[in-house]
Enzyme design. Sequence first.
Site, PDB file in Angstrom:
ATOM      1  NE  ARG A 159      67.873  52.643  -3.458  1.00 21.67           N
ATOM      2  CZ  ARG A 159      67.345  51.630  -3.101  1.00 21.67           C
ATOM      3  NH1 ARG A 159      67.650  50.574  -3.477  1.00 21.67           N
ATOM      4  NH2 ARG A 159      66.062  52.030  -2.490  1.00 21.67           N
TER       5      ARG A 159
ATOM      6  CE1 TYR B 222      67.264  58.395  -7.843  1.00 20.47           C
ATOM      7  CE2 TYR B 222      68.407  56.588  -6.855  1.00 20.47           C
ATOM      8  CZ  TYR B 222      67.286  57.655  -6.857  1.00 20.47           C
ATOM      9  OH  TYR B 222      66.604  57.735  -5.687  1.00 20.47           O
TER      10      TYR B 222
ATOM     11  CE  LYS C  46      70.226  54.871  -0.073  1.00 19.44           C
ATOM     12  NZ  LYS C  46      69.904  54.791   1.245  1.00 19.44           N
TER      13      LYS C  46
ATOM     14  CG  HIS D 226      68.525  52.279   4.811  1.00 14.15           C
ATOM     15  ND1 HIS D 226      67.379  51.676   4.043  1.00 14.15           N
ATOM     16  CD2 HIS D 226      68.857  53.503   4.325  1.00 14.15           C
ATOM     17  CE1 HIS D 226      67.094  52.664   3.170  1.00 14.15           C
ATOM     18  NE2 HIS D 226      67.814  53.694   3.267  1.00 14.15           N
TER      19      HIS D 226
ATOM     20  CB  SER E  45      63.980  53.482  -0.004  1.00 19.38           C
ATOM     21  OG  SER E  45      65.272  52.842   0.115  1.00 19.38           O
TER      22      SER E  45
ATOM     23  CB  CYS F 281      59.256  53.706   4.757  1.00 16.82           C
ATOM     24  SG  CYS F 281      58.797  52.390   3.655  1.00 16.82           S
ATOM     25  N   GLY F 282      59.589  57.570   5.342  1.00 17.22           N
ATOM     26  CA  GLY F 282      59.395  58.557   6.131  1.00 17.22           C
ATOM     27  C   GLY F 282      60.392  58.866   7.045  1.00 17.22           C
TER      28      GLY F 282
ATOM     29  CG  ASP G 102      69.372  57.494   3.442  1.00 22.37           C
ATOM     30  OD1 ASP G 102      68.330  56.725   3.787  1.00 22.37           O
ATOM     31  OD2 ASP G 102      70.241  57.186   2.562  1.00 22.37           O
TER      32      ASP G 102
ATOM     33  CG  ASN H  41      62.767  57.887  -6.101  1.00 15.86           C
ATOM     34  OD1 ASN H  41      62.549  58.086  -5.001  1.00 15.86           O
ATOM     35  ND2 ASN H  41      63.852  57.345  -6.762  1.00 15.86           N
TER      36      ASN H  41
ATOM     37  NE  ARG I 107      64.814  59.698  -3.937  1.00 19.10           N
ATOM     38  CZ  ARG I 107      65.244  59.179  -2.644  1.00 19.10           C
ATOM     39  NH1 ARG I 107      65.874  59.494  -1.804  1.00 19.10           N
ATOM     40  NH2 ARG I 107      64.794  57.817  -2.844  1.00 19.10           N
TER      41      ARG I 107
ATOM     42  NE  ARG J  21      55.678  52.998   2.509  1.00 18.43           N
ATOM     43  CZ  ARG J  21      55.000  54.020   2.464  1.00 18.43           C
ATOM     44  NH1 ARG J  21      53.679  54.462   2.259  1.00 18.43           N
ATOM     45  NH2 ARG J  21      55.837  55.107   2.486  1.00 18.43           N
TER      46      ARG J  21
ATOM     47  N   GLY K 104      54.079  64.767  12.792  1.00 18.54           N
ATOM     48  CA  GLY K 104      54.200  65.367  14.032  1.00 18.54           C
ATOM     49  C   GLY K 104      53.789  64.389  15.100  1.00 18.54           C
TER      50      GLY K 104
HETATM   51  C1  OXD Z   1      67.206  55.184  -0.756  1.00 20.02           C
HETATM   52  C2  OXD Z   1      67.848  56.829  -0.599  1.00 20.02           C
HETATM   53  O1  OXD Z   1      66.851  54.798  -2.004  1.00 20.02           O
HETATM   54  O2  OXD Z   1      67.743  56.857   0.486  1.00 20.02           O
HETATM   55  O3  OXD Z   1      66.955  54.621   0.219  1.00 20.02           O
HETATM   56  O4  OXD Z   1      67.806  57.314  -1.363  1.00 20.02           O
HETATM   57 MN    MN Z   2      67.717  55.344   1.899  1.00 23.47          MN
END
Ligand code: OXD
Ligand code: MN
Length: 590
Positions: free
Chosen positions: A70, A199, A208, A228, A250, A252-253, A277, A371, A373, A404, A498
Amino acid sequence: MNTPNQALKQWISQAQQHLSPDRVVWCDGSQAEHKAILAGMVESKEMIPLNKDSYPDCYLYRSHPDDVARAEHLTYICTPHKEDAGANNNWLSPKEGHQRVDPLFKNCMQGRTMYVIPYSMGPCDSPYAQFGVEITDSPYVVANMYLMTHMGKEALEYIDKLDTNFVRGLHSTGDLSSERRWIMHFPDEMMIKSFGSGYGGNALLGKKCHALRLASVQAKQEGWLAEHMLIVGIENPQGEKTYIAGAFPSACGKTNLAMLIPPNTYKGWKVWTVGDDIAWLRPGADGRLWAINPEAGFFGVAPGTSQQTNPHAYNMLHRNAIFTNVAMTPNKEPWWEGKEKDDNTTTSLTDWKGQTHTASSATTAPMAHPNARFTVSCHNCDSFEKPGKAYQGVPISAILFGSRRRSLVPLVFEAKDWLHGVLTGAAMCSETTAAATGKVGVLRHDPMAMKPFCGYNFGDYWNHWLKVGTNLSQPPKVFHVNWFRQDSQNQYMWPGFGDNIRVLEWILKRCHNQVDSQETPLGVLPLKGDINIENTTVTGDTLNQLLTVNGPAYADHLTEVHNFFQTFAPRNPQALMDTCTKMINQLKNY
Ligand code: OXD
Ligand code: MN
């Protein structure tokens, strides 16, 4: 395809005149169409079909090397008054916004196909679905929108009846030059114009741009929240399901948490994935907050996804998936750092840019872009909870804010009430990741994980959060979590993945009033022994450190947060400022 919707007809015909495409294709959203789009891209060498046996119907796409994330610095909110966009957004007046991009769109589709994609965010028959139409010249976008949204004929049938009440998204990859790349939002016109990037976050306009930036503005006007956030249902051994939503920046799990598989010792526990998301949350007639996932697929970060870290995600990637900027093995399997337990791949790999490396020509650069995907339909995921007919969403018992943070922020704490919860979210700071262009690992303010996505002034946004709380007689409890604390050797102190169920178990017990706690000036923390660390490598000492509040250091942090809030004056809520000041004073001496 034809439509009786005059507004849509007129917009399409104006666009056609301005863009001058060679042909116009209305997407019907059928599987046959999806296959044909992919086949066309294989023929034009834009997609590489992956191993038919181990990855049937899976494809690799390599983007332009400068178009991999992004572009927040090129993303604008165009409103008549600058203050409405706020210091959190780049701003242009609508006139200037149009003027900047319209000339770039002129004749940009000459020699290309203009695809018209009618789509719904949320199942079409849900009362909370929102509709849009994206015009694009990118078949990659069409293929991804097929997986990520409810697109095509059925969505168009709803849009046919909507008059002007749908989002118009205009997209062209242009020449992919970052000099001519802009992502413009016009909330008053329900319009997006995105030029020069292919992208995901810049080009799949339902995600988004629509479901967060424009929807957040709409949500403010209508009394709900577009966030988000992931959404999960956690089932305990008694078969009771509790739903929680979680905002994390984004990469961060969120996807890992959304698909968590509890360790073997947690017999009878199961996590159901509702979304990974985006959440649209509405106060219900019962005074609870109800959430839907407006998306139909997952656009997740590939690196780090493995059978160990996220088995559901790992398994769902083996069919009908599009991979972007991953590496490839000689037998055409996708590859990324952290995919296998042992990363010492001895075979040669083709990196995300298409360069082949052998063991002898090995480089230290990552083979997959950090990044990189994957895109897959939600239906690929074994833990996905399918929405029913006329889907109204799920009731949310807890909201998690997670950042984070390698130091300072405890593993978990609970906010004392809604106001404190809003402060906790607004105070979020997190280290930047590869999901956006720019430096990685820099600490920045990311309130509610919405820094890149809130379509209006953060001051108004926090006021709106407070107002939504007044419409909830049973508000969700709010928690803050941090899976990312590191020790002096830079080792993670909490196993994560987990094992995060151990923290969720405490959160659920708090939601159901089954466990006591200790009050601190920061918030409510678990009592010793209430986070289960049996069968983990975490020692009691480490857990103590993870749950210790360093009062003076936190006071310093909140002083900085207070200054940040001040930059949104006069729109920053006084109640938030006062609560922050009170906490600073208490924490100083704690
Ligand atoms: C982000 C995504 O960048 O979900 O937050 O792709
Ligand atoms: Mn996202």
